[in-house]
Write a protein that holds these residues in place. Structure first.
Motif, PDB file in Angstrom:
ATOM      1  N   PRO A  67       0.803  -1.227   0.000  1.00 62.22           N
ATOM      2  CA  PRO A  67       0.000   0.000   0.000  1.00 62.22           C
ATOM      3  C   PRO A  67       0.836   1.277   0.000  1.00 62.22           C
ATOM      4  CG  PRO A  67      -0.845  -1.566   1.613  1.00 62.22           C
ATOM      5  CD  PRO A  67       0.468  -2.098   1.144  1.00 62.22           C
ATOM      6  N   LEU A  68       2.082   1.204   0.449  1.00 60.45           N
ATOM      7  CA  LEU A  68       2.929   2.394   0.510  1.00 60.45           C
ATOM      8  C   LEU A  68       3.693   2.644  -0.788  1.00 60.45           C
ATOM      9  CD1 LEU A  68       4.472   1.910   4.066  1.00 60.45           C
ATOM     10  CD2 LEU A  68       2.880   3.714   3.401  1.00 60.45           C
ATOM     11  N   TRP A  69       3.736   1.639  -1.659  1.00 62.51           N
ATOM     12  CA  TRP A  69       4.603   1.715  -2.829  1.00 62.51           C
ATOM     13  C   TRP A  69       4.258   2.904  -3.726  1.00 62.51           C
ATOM     14  CZ3 TRP A  69       9.127   0.372  -4.245  1.00 62.51           C
ATOM     15  CH2 TRP A  69       9.499   0.332  -5.581  1.00 62.51           C
ATOM     16  N   ASN A  70       2.994   3.100  -3.980  1.00 64.87           N
ATOM     17  CA  ASN A  70       2.570   4.207  -4.850  1.00 64.87           C
ATOM     18  C   ASN A  70       1.928   5.353  -4.079  1.00 64.87           C
ATOM     19  OD1 ASN A  70       3.350   2.971  -7.360  1.00 64.87           O
ATOM     20  ND2 ASN A  70       1.559   1.627  -7.178  1.00 64.87           N
ATOM     21  N   ALA A  71       2.137   5.372  -2.771  1.00 64.27           N
ATOM     22  CA  ALA A  71       1.535   6.429  -1.957  1.00 64.27           C
ATOM     23  C   ALA A  71       2.186   7.778  -2.267  1.00 64.27           C
ATOM     24  CB  ALA A  71       1.696   6.101  -0.470  1.00 64.27           C
ATOM     25  N   THR A  72       1.398   8.808  -2.206  1.00 64.87           N
ATOM     26  CA  THR A  72       1.888  10.171  -2.434  1.00 64.87           C
ATOM     27  C   THR A  72       1.671  11.003  -1.173  1.00 64.87           C
ATOM     28  OG1 THR A  72      -0.258  10.860  -3.327  1.00 64.87           O
ATOM     29  CG2 THR A  72       1.396  10.047  -4.897  1.00 64.87           C
ATOM     30  N   GLU A  73       2.370  12.112  -1.094  1.00 64.11           N
ATOM     31  CA  GLU A  73       2.266  13.016   0.045  1.00 64.11           C
ATOM     32  C   GLU A  73       2.514  12.290   1.368  1.00 64.11           C
ATOM     33  OE1 GLU A  73      -1.456  15.035  -0.115  1.00 64.11           O
ATOM     34  OE2 GLU A  73      -1.080  15.936  -2.078  1.00 64.11           O
ATOM     35  N   VAL A  74       3.565  11.493   1.385  1.00 62.63           N
ATOM     36  CA  VAL A  74       3.909  10.761   2.598  1.00 62.63           C
ATOM     37  C   VAL A  74       4.633  11.701   3.553  1.00 62.63           C
ATOM     38  CG1 VAL A  74       4.086   8.600   1.336  1.00 62.63           C
ATOM     39  CG2 VAL A  74       6.132   9.985   1.678  1.00 62.63           C
ATOM     40  N   TYR A 273      -0.209   8.413   9.995  1.00 56.44           N
ATOM     41  CA  TYR A 273      -0.258   8.149   8.555  1.00 56.44           C
ATOM     42  C   TYR A 273      -0.185   6.646   8.281  1.00 56.44           C
ATOM     43  CZ  TYR A 273       1.086   8.091   3.633  1.00 56.44           C
ATOM     44  OH  TYR A 273       1.143   7.821   2.290  1.00 56.44           O
ATOM     45  N   GLN A 276      -3.458   5.106   8.997  1.00 60.67           N
ATOM     46  CA  GLN A 276      -4.438   5.437   7.977  1.00 60.67           C
ATOM     47  C   GLN A 276      -4.249   4.601   6.711  1.00 60.67           C
ATOM     48  OE1 GLN A 276      -4.142   9.437   6.392  1.00 60.67           O
ATOM     49  NE2 GLN A 276      -6.361   9.578   6.155  1.00 60.67           N
ATOM     50  N   VAL A 277      -2.993   4.390   6.300  1.00 59.62           N
ATOM     51  CA  VAL A 277      -2.718   3.688   5.046  1.00 59.62           C
ATOM     52  C   VAL A 277      -2.763   2.166   5.218  1.00 59.62           C
ATOM     53  CG1 VAL A 277      -0.981   3.307   3.242  1.00 59.62           C
ATOM     54  CG2 VAL A 277      -1.362   5.606   4.147  1.00 59.62           C
TER      55      VAL A 277
END
Length: 408
Positions: A67-74, A273, A276-277
């Motif tokens: 789920p974090l691989w393509n996450a933005t605004e981390v 964060y 949430q993710v």
């Protein structure tokens, strides 16, 4: 027992917490010019292929790095960890995931030394191969360390601490991460750390552990709090509500002895964060506790789902509510023995910290979110209390394993 293989669990939510914190510890150690020694008591294979038979059989990376691989605004603090994983996958496709030895190799400097221990005969062979490849790549780039920078040993990591501490440079980062296949692992960790602190009390020691329903796991953090370290920090990440059968890894923790002073505020900004993710239901949350060795928990701050009993001669931690993923109400509660005592002078309003970074004054003893909470008597502790909100078992080699594992 040597049945555990981390390849089945690589990249899951527990790995995310562990390696994210590990990256932050290396960044802190790198701030000083003096070299340090990194000791990994249970190293694993070092690098894992997420398209391998083991990884695809359980697909646990879908609970963590997926789920974090393509996450933005981390969050900013999470970027060095994600950049490290992405550097292993230049094609842009998630195929490889680092173990803690690879994280240490990438985050440390040429003058730092890595001492890696692994008991599993198959994993230690893979680890040796991966180390040789990494060293060959560095040599091709013109980077050569003086002396032997990385040493891999096929042996018991618990015993390794005796011969390596204190290190020549008097600086060390130690990661203790056994598979916890048997309940004796919990006692072995505590005993090894107790002896290590006796030999080298100023070292930084990081312990990963599973949060399970077995008694040894539930009591483990409190036992670590009694170790003779000057300060400690305990952070846990829960991604879902445990099932009634208690099978599967839904929560894990990182316990750091002598942590960096920068770690707690960074975690308070980043953990919401991750909840949430990576959270799967309303049971997703995180907790953060800090304390000192002098009182056992002086200045202890906890986020969680209810009151905890004091540890040793510790003052009671502030019990805070919030079982939802990001529900952050909370004030200290009056202890049973103090309910009939007259109230002391009114205390100043407390400030509740929220996941968006805002803070609002809140009078002690006020009601919030439908429930009234009484303020702790002023004699107990007048310092402000902060709040925060909030591995599935995969098969082992040759069969399924309950509770996930702790190896990289």
């Amino acid at each position: 027992m040597l049945s555990y293989r981390h390849a089945f669990h690589a990249g899951n939510h527990a790995d995310v917490l562990k390696h994210f914190v590990q990256v932050q510890l290396h960044l802190y150690m790198n701030q000083k010019d003096v070299a340090y020694t990194y000791i990994d008591t249970h190293s694993g294979a070092g690098v894992y292929a997420l398209d391998s038979f083991q990884a695809t059989k359980t697909s646990e990376y879908d609970t963590g790095i997926g789920p974090l691989w393509n996450a933005t605004e981390v969050p900013e603090a999470l970027k060095p960890y994600l950049d490290l994983v992405k550097s292993m996958n230049p094609s842009g496709k998630l195929r490889y995931y680092p173990g803690s030895p690879y994280v240490a190799d990438q985050m440390s400097r040429l003058e730092d030394r890595l001492r890696l221990f692994e008991l599993h005969p198959a994993d230690v062979k893979i680890l040796n191969d991966n180390v040789r490849k990494a060293e060959a790549h560095r040599a091709e780039q013109g980077e050569r360390a003086r002396g032997k920078r990385v040493i891999v040993e096929h042996g018991d990591g618990f015993q390794s601490l005796k011969k390596l501490l204190p290190p020549p440079s008097r600086r060390a980062l130690v990661l203790v991460d056994p598979p916890y296949e048997v309940k004796d692992d919990y006692q072995k960790v505590r005993d090894a750390l107790n002896e290590a602190l006796g030999r080298f009390p100023s070292g930084m020691y990081a312990v990963w552990y599973p949060v399970l329903q077995r008694m040894e796991s539930r009591q483990f953090p409190d036992k670590l709090k009694r170790l003779p370290a000057k300060e400690w920090l305990n952070v846990t990440l829960t991604v879902s509500t445990p099932g009634p059968d208690g099978i599967g890894l839904h929560s894990s923790g990182m316990f750091i002895l002598n942590p960096p002073y920068t770690l707690e505020p960074m975690l308070r900004e980043t953990m919401p964060y991750l909840v949430q993710v990576l959270g799967k239901d309303s049971g997703a949350r995180f907790t953060i506790e800090t304390g000192t060795q002098i009182t056992g928990a002086a200045g202890l701050r906890e986020t969680g789902a209810g009151p905890r009993a004091p540890v040793g001669n510790a003052r009671r931690a502030s019990p805070l509510s919030g079982k939802g993923s990001l529900r952050l109400p909370g004030q200290s509660m009056v202890r049973e023995e103090d309910k009939e005592k007259p109230a002391a002078a009114p205390a100043k309003p407390r400030r509740a910290w929220h996941p968006d970074g805002s803070a609002g004054a809140k009078p002690q003893g006020g009601a919030q979110d439908g429930g009234a909470r009484s303020a702790r008597p002023a004699a107990a502790d007048s310092r402000p209390a902060r709040t925060g909100s909030p591995r599935p078992a995969g098969p082992r080699q040759g069969g399924p394993r309950s509770g996930g594992g702790g190896k990289r």
